[in-house]
Design an enzyme around this catalytic site. Sequence first.
Site, PDB file in Angstrom:
ATOM      1  N   HIS A  25     -22.345  20.156   1.999  1.00 45.77           N
ATOM      2  CA  HIS A  25     -21.262  19.186   2.194  1.00 45.77           C
ATOM      3  C   HIS A  25     -20.524  19.322   3.517  1.00 45.77           C
ATOM      4  O   HIS A  25     -19.525  18.635   3.718  1.00 45.77           O
ATOM      5  CB  HIS A  25     -20.235  19.298   1.073  1.00 45.77           C
ATOM      6  CG  HIS A  25     -20.736  18.880  -0.265  1.00 45.77           C
ATOM      7  ND1 HIS A  25     -20.624  17.590  -0.731  1.00 45.77           N
ATOM      8  CD2 HIS A  25     -21.370  19.574  -1.219  1.00 45.77           C
ATOM      9  CE1 HIS A  25     -21.159  17.522  -1.938  1.00 45.77           C
ATOM     10  NE2 HIS A  25     -21.620  18.718  -2.253  1.00 45.77           N
TER      11      HIS A  25
ATOM     12  N   LYS B  38      -6.038  11.716   2.746  1.00 47.17           N
ATOM     13  CA  LYS B  38      -7.123  12.685   2.682  1.00 47.17           C
ATOM     14  C   LYS B  38      -6.515  14.066   2.928  1.00 47.17           C
ATOM     15  O   LYS B  38      -5.338  14.143   3.286  1.00 47.17           O
ATOM     16  CB  LYS B  38      -8.196  12.387   3.736  1.00 47.17           C
ATOM     17  CG  LYS B  38      -7.606  12.105   5.139  1.00 47.17           C
ATOM     18  CD  LYS B  38      -8.681  11.766   6.165  1.00 47.17           C
ATOM     19  CE  LYS B  38      -9.190  10.356   6.092  1.00 47.17           C
ATOM     20  NZ  LYS B  38     -10.553  10.208   5.610  1.00 47.17           N
ATOM     21  N   ARG B  39      -7.304  15.138   2.737  1.00 44.88           N
ATOM     22  CA  ARG B  39      -6.773  16.442   3.052  1.00 44.88           C
ATOM     23  C   ARG B  39      -6.338  16.502   4.516  1.00 44.88           C
ATOM     24  O   ARG B  39      -6.895  15.805   5.365  1.00 44.88           O
ATOM     25  CB  ARG B  39      -7.821  17.529   2.779  1.00 44.88           C
ATOM     26  CG  ARG B  39      -7.932  17.886   1.323  1.00 44.88           C
ATOM     27  CD  ARG B  39      -6.640  18.411   0.746  1.00 44.88           C
ATOM     28  NE  ARG B  39      -6.392  19.763   1.159  1.00 44.88           N
ATOM     29  CZ  ARG B  39      -6.573  20.828   0.388  1.00 44.88           C
ATOM     30  NH1 ARG B  39      -6.965  20.686  -0.867  1.00 44.88           N
ATOM     31  NH2 ARG B  39      -6.336  22.042   0.833  1.00 44.88           N
TER      32      ARG B  39
ATOM     33  N   LYS C 210      -9.966  15.809  10.876  1.00 40.16           N
ATOM     34  CA  LYS C 210      -9.726  14.465  10.336  1.00 40.16           C
ATOM     35  C   LYS C 210      -8.750  13.682  11.220  1.00 40.16           C
ATOM     36  O   LYS C 210      -8.584  12.480  11.077  1.00 40.16           O
ATOM     37  CB  LYS C 210      -9.219  14.554   8.904  1.00 40.16           C
ATOM     38  CG  LYS C 210     -10.260  15.163   7.945  1.00 40.16           C
ATOM     39  CD  LYS C 210      -9.736  15.221   6.523  1.00 40.16           C
ATOM     40  CE  LYS C 210     -10.652  15.984   5.577  1.00 40.16           C
ATOM     41  NZ  LYS C 210     -11.797  15.188   5.094  1.00 40.16           N
TER      42      LYS C 210
ATOM     43  N   THR D 129     -15.484   9.901   1.346  1.00 40.49           N
ATOM     44  CA  THR D 129     -15.662   9.019   0.196  1.00 40.49           C
ATOM     45  C   THR D 129     -14.429   8.136   0.029  1.00 40.49           C
ATOM     46  O   THR D 129     -14.517   7.066  -0.565  1.00 40.49           O
ATOM     47  CB  THR D 129     -15.899   9.834  -1.100  1.00 40.49           C
ATOM     48  OG1 THR D 129     -14.990  10.937  -1.115  1.00 40.49           O
ATOM     49  CG2 THR D 129     -17.325  10.351  -1.150  1.00 40.49           C
TER      50      THR D 129
ATOM     51  N   LYS E 272     -13.704   3.977  -1.055  1.00 40.01           N
ATOM     52  CA  LYS E 272     -12.701   3.491  -2.023  1.00 40.01           C
ATOM     53  C   LYS E 272     -11.829   2.413  -1.381  1.00 40.01           C
ATOM     54  O   LYS E 272     -11.445   1.430  -2.021  1.00 40.01           O
ATOM     55  CB  LYS E 272     -11.849   4.661  -2.536  1.00 40.01           C
ATOM     56  CG  LYS E 272     -12.675   5.668  -3.322  1.00 40.01           C
ATOM     57  CD  LYS E 272     -11.986   7.017  -3.531  1.00 40.01           C
ATOM     58  CE  LYS E 272     -13.029   8.065  -3.913  1.00 40.01           C
ATOM     59  NZ  LYS E 272     -12.523   9.454  -3.793  1.00 40.01           N
TER      60      LYS E 272
HETATM   61  C1  26V Z   1     -15.649  24.873   1.241  1.00 37.33           C
HETATM   62  C2  26V Z   1     -15.026  26.056   1.075  1.00 37.33           C
HETATM   63  C3  26V Z   1     -15.415  27.131   1.955  1.00 37.33           C
HETATM   64  C4  26V Z   1     -15.105  28.420   1.339  1.00 37.33           C
HETATM   65  C5  26V Z   1     -13.711  28.477   0.843  1.00 37.33           C
HETATM   66  C6  26V Z   1     -13.379  27.421  -0.146  1.00 37.33           C
HETATM   67  C7  26V Z   1     -14.065  26.176   0.094  1.00 37.33           C
HETATM   68  C8  26V Z   1     -13.752  25.112  -0.719  1.00 37.33           C
HETATM   69  C9  26V Z   1     -14.376  23.925  -0.543  1.00 37.33           C
HETATM   70  C10 26V Z   1     -15.313  23.823   0.432  1.00 37.33           C
HETATM   71  C11 26V Z   1     -16.003  22.562   0.537  1.00 37.33           C
HETATM   72  C12 26V Z   1     -15.805  21.973   1.843  1.00 37.33           C
HETATM   73  C13 26V Z   1     -16.764  20.948   1.943  1.00 37.33           C
HETATM   74  C14 26V Z   1     -16.243  19.616   1.501  1.00 37.33           C
HETATM   75  O1  26V Z   1     -15.340  19.420   0.732  1.00 37.33           O
HETATM   76  N1  26V Z   1     -16.907  18.688   2.046  1.00 37.33           N
HETATM   77  C15 26V Z   1     -16.609  17.306   1.823  1.00 37.33           C
HETATM   78  O2  26V Z   1     -17.536  16.852   0.866  1.00 37.33           O
HETATM   79  C16 26V Z   1     -17.366  15.486   0.606  1.00 37.33           C
HETATM   80  C17 26V Z   1     -18.317  15.134  -0.506  1.00 37.33           C
HETATM   81  O3  26V Z   1     -19.621  15.286  -0.079  1.00 37.33           O
HETATM   82  C18 26V Z   1     -17.619  14.696   1.859  1.00 37.33           C
HETATM   83  O4  26V Z   1     -17.408  13.343   1.586  1.00 37.33           O
HETATM   84  C19 26V Z   1     -16.690  15.143   2.975  1.00 37.33           C
HETATM   85  O5  26V Z   1     -17.006  14.488   4.176  1.00 37.33           O
HETATM   86  C20 26V Z   1     -16.816  16.624   3.164  1.00 37.33           C
HETATM   87  O6  26V Z   1     -15.853  17.100   4.080  1.00 37.33           O
END
Ligand code: 26V
Length: 795
Positions: A345, A533-534, A539, A641, A645
């Site tokens: 992701h 968004k976050r 971003k 995403t 929406k």
């Molecule tokens: C990564 C990490 C890294 C380790 C620490 C905790 C943690 C928690 C969450 C994440 C995930 C980051 C990746 C993420 O959220 N990606 C998002 O995924 C969406 C669904 O595919 C996508 O639409 C977004 O563009 C993307 O940033």
Amino acid sequence: MFSSKEEFKETFLRRLEMTYGKSFDQISRKDQFYILGQMVKEYISKDWIASIEKTRASKTKQIYYLSIEFLPGRFLGSNVLNLGIMDVLSEGLKDLGIDLSEIEDAEADAGLGNGGLGRLAACFLDSLASLSLPGHGCGIRYKHGLFEQKIIDGYQVEYPEHWLHGFVWEVKKPNLAVEVPFWGKVESYTEDGKLKFRHVDAVKVLAVPYDVPVVGYQNKIVNSLRLWSAEPTIYPGLEDVARYKRETEAVTEFLYPNDTHDEGKILRLKQQYFLVSATLRSIIRSFRKKYIDIELFPEKVGLHINDTHPVLAIPELMRILIDEEGLSWEKAWSITTNTISYTNHTTLSEALERWPIRIMEPLLPRIFMIIHEINERFCEELWDAYPGSWGLIESMAVIAHGEVKMAHLAIAGSFSINGVAKLHTEILKHREMRNFYQFYPHKFNNKTNGITHRRWLLKANPELSALISEAIGDGWIKHPEQLENLKGFSSDQTFLEKLISIKRKKKEQLASRMLKNAGIQVDPHSIFDIQVKRLHAYKRQLLNVFHIMYLYNRMKEDKYFKPYPRTFVFGAKASPGYYYAKKVIKLINSLAEKVNSDPEVNPYIKVVFLENYNVSLAEEIFPAAEISEQISTASKEASGTGNMKFMINGAVTIGTLDGANVEMAERLGQDNIFIFGLRSEEVLNYQSSGGYRPYDYYHADDRIHLICSQLINGFFPDAEEFEPIYDSLLAENDQYFVLRDFSSYIERQKDVSDAYQDQLSWTKKSLMNIAMAGFFSSDRTIQEYADGIWKIQPI
Ligand code: 26V
């Protein structure tokens, strides 16, 4: 109890009275929600049991979607909608003088996720069930989901949230609890002349499942979301029982509030193994009840890992197959790598998980041993393919420099690796994971993200949904690609006017929400320009802020400059430890204060920061939006995403060619989306070859010069407050190209304002966005996963 409104009312009133012993009008909305929720859950249970029986009997392949985050939001409204009892219920409640939405508002959001990744998992569950596909979610039942955000003096302050108070949807299954071992050591022994290993002296944590029904859209299919909660075991055999209890319960106490930044905390690793181990133990147990031959496993079970967080499923499955099922390494590896598929992701390096051996080995001794063996064998394979290329092999190894690289483990141990939008997948294949793509080209594929149009259009925007159904019939609810038939109405003035009046109504509703939540009065005739968004540097909420400061400055310089009135809306949570992101929140709020209180500018621009952005607030925001801000630095947003929406609710995007924006633009054509800024290739080239000098833009562009100076010259009350932001641009070389993209963004924003003033042609753009949004339904995405990766059939 829902077959007629009379029957419903009678049951509802009787249960309220029986439970609370009070008369109807003395019962709070929360209590009403609780009773109604119980009734709906009971109603679901018949189909739920039938669905479970059906899959048991049919022996079809089941998919388990493992995710450390699920962000479903509220359940009542979407369950009622999917069950097809909306009319009976709202009519019945109307007779009692209640609006269903008032009861819905009493439900807390299930916020077990940070952002896009968790929300995607929730959309996928909705689509799996609605397409009658046998796919279930496996996650953690955090006692506290993502923090509640309050804005105090312009700063973000975090409070714990309590979603479990009054959560009616779960069913606890204590008889299905399993034990998950941590710490201890590995002992070897021989059995039938074979060397075997076992994990001994472990501290065991009891994993107790709570199942939540996932209701398909009017198809009688109910899948499950199984959330695991940590409890102490009855006989821990430890001296300090109080400490044991505390440490055990801590495992599922909190969702980690980071997205993208990997902190490497031991408790997070515990959570990851807890999820994976509990899930696999329960899957193997039910597999064993049905089948004798373990080699059938990949044919009957698919395990999908949502990012690398559940990647320990690979060594855990190996452990079960070898230590418990007695298979050889080769057999176990073949089963494992034919069972597991993985979605990436993000390509941001700070989000790539790596665990130091010194943390992993003592906590998970047998698992680490297996990872070590996986690494040895993987490196040997690499050696055969690239003899002598030490550097290359080291860069691809699963273990290197004292760390386990979770993405490498995921790639080596799965049969499918997918990105979440075309551009993202290309970047993975040709940049970030280039070496792996060369070694395993067949494993890589793309699955462009999607959203459930049932929650984000049908439920969030009933007025627009009704208009669409009136125009093209309601087939789009099951076949979202039919939205394209709306194109036929692009010259139908009456239709366009109806569209305008619906947007107006949704804007008025959001305006009241903003007045209520933020105390700011906005003009519903102004353009609603929204970024939710976050909060993250990539971003680029900062670029949006710079546009507002630019408009402000121009109005101050030139009293004849009157931009078309706009309301700028922000919603964003920052990770509590992310210093820069929190500064940007403060900056937005400081700017809001300045702008909103200045009578020279406030007839034209207003700025609103909506606190505590979450799923249920999002459902109010998207329908009211006219401009969708998707302005990440090209190449950095894997998909996005929120963009989808907004689109399906008729907002027009201003954005970079990043993530899924690229595919939106492909479908919309350049008249219906406002694209600006550097392309991903340009960004990546700058990053690899250098050559970007933000000072050049600072010196050459007076608008930029002024805005940057205002960050530190006392324009805002505390001159030092925003120095870190100033430094990020100039001292730290503006990593995300804010100054580089500034002028192209400003020009495009001017085009947006101009285009907006021709109301009919703007509304055509809006209509085109709705019409072309069908592709971005998660039904399409899930069908692609089902056909291309999982190979599953409808139940
Ligand atoms: C990564 C990490 C890294 C380790 C620490 C905790 C943690 C928690 C969450 C994440 C995930 C980051 C990746 C993420 O959220 N990606 C998002 O995924 C969406 C669904 O595919 C996508 O639409 C977004 O563009 C993307 O940033």
